[in-house]
Design a protein around this motif. Sequence first.
Motif, PDB file in Angstrom:
ATOM      1  N   ARG A   1       7.872   5.874  -4.148  1.00 26.62           N
ATOM      2  CA  ARG A   1       7.501   6.671  -5.332  1.00 26.62           C
ATOM      3  C   ARG A   1       7.573   8.168  -5.022  1.00 26.62           C
ATOM      4  O   ARG A   1       8.087   8.961  -5.814  1.00 26.62           O
TER       5      ARG A   1
ATOM      6  N   ASP B   1       0.519  12.563  -3.800  1.00 22.62           N
ATOM      7  CA  ASP B   1       1.511  12.941  -4.801  1.00 22.62           C
ATOM      8  C   ASP B   1       1.319  14.365  -5.319  1.00 22.62           C
ATOM      9  O   ASP B   1       2.293  15.102  -5.504  1.00 22.62           O
TER      10      ASP B   1
ATOM     11  N   LYS C   1       5.544   1.056  -1.136  1.00 24.86           N
ATOM     12  CA  LYS C   1       5.434   1.400  -2.559  1.00 24.86           C
ATOM     13  C   LYS C   1       5.175   2.884  -2.755  1.00 24.86           C
ATOM     14  O   LYS C   1       5.842   3.543  -3.567  1.00 24.86           O
TER      15      LYS C   1
END
Length: 395
Positions: free
Chosen positions: A298, A372, A294
Amino acid sequence: MRFASVTDRLAGLGSDKWAVHIRAREMKRAGHEIIELTIGEPDIPTPTDMIDVAERAMRSGRTGYSNGRGEPAVLAALSAKYTARTGRQIEADNIMCFPGTQTALSLVMLGLAEEGDEIITGDPLYATYDGVVRATGATRVSVPLRPEKGFRMQAADLEKVITPKAKVLLLNTPHNPTGAVLSEQEVAEIGEVCRKHNLWIVSDEVYELLIFDGKFASPLDRPELAERTIAVASISKSHAAPGFRSGWCVGPKEFTKRLLPLSESMLFGVQPFIADMTAYALGQPSAAAATMRKSYLRRAQLISERLDGIAGIISKVPQAGMFILADIRATGLSGDDFAMRLLEEEFVAVMPGESFGKNLSGYLRLSLSVADDKIDAACAGIVRLASRLQQRKSA
């Protein structure tokens, strides 16, 4: 003094391909804040339940010698895994355990090839494959993995490079560094070429559980290829446990019987407490793999959104794995030069494509195992450097 010829064959390999990563670590030690997107190390901790199993095993006395093939519990767990996956009985005699996939690859290749043989790989290829091949004395022959085919090996391209000296095809799916995933049809077609030319297939399947798009296909799972295929894998990526060094190979019984004395002369077993942890991990779905799939997807989408089509860069979301490629050929620099300038000027560390073969010249490989916000900042640095280079080309 005289040295064995293997030391000459491996000269210039190994850490030399990781020059940017090594330089980044030096800069970090000197106090620089570096965004490090070089290596594929899971950014989540090894699950606590796995560590608990290893700890209990150590405290219960599972710290003695093992045997050359593997502990009974992990052999049983691997037998169950591959029996369910292939649809045919995979027994303990089909399996051998090693300290990680790298060791498995090295010993498997030593058991299959020698001087005068040719080992075929794709290009691009994982950085250590050159060393694995050269250590045997064999010569590596490349099959071009073409961008227009999604970097997936094509059977017709494979057949073009086969000579009478060809002995082994080293296949990697899902693929590092490109993230390509071979389809069942592609595996079948490649396998048919290998049958026609009597080649072994060594299938590196360490990213089996990290597929975003597509279905995993292995030559080991095809009955017509079973007697010429050896699959290697580990829990390093699938279970976020790289430091535990727990891997294996699965192949024909005659092959593992012949490989066992070679393995025993080097290793004579793996740590029982790690084997117990591995057996536990393989007995249930990997929550770590689900989490990583996941987050890595992303982040791949984030990088593609930030880079693709900007300042001449091309960066598409891969099918699987822990990395994404960025084609920076429009900047006029090699991957080596761009990566080193990116590190020195923007304090962002990435791997140059040249570390993974000549067919990835002018590319970068970016790790997805970074938070991120750091990925976002790294992309901004890449764009700034690419834009400066583009402006200078225009001027």
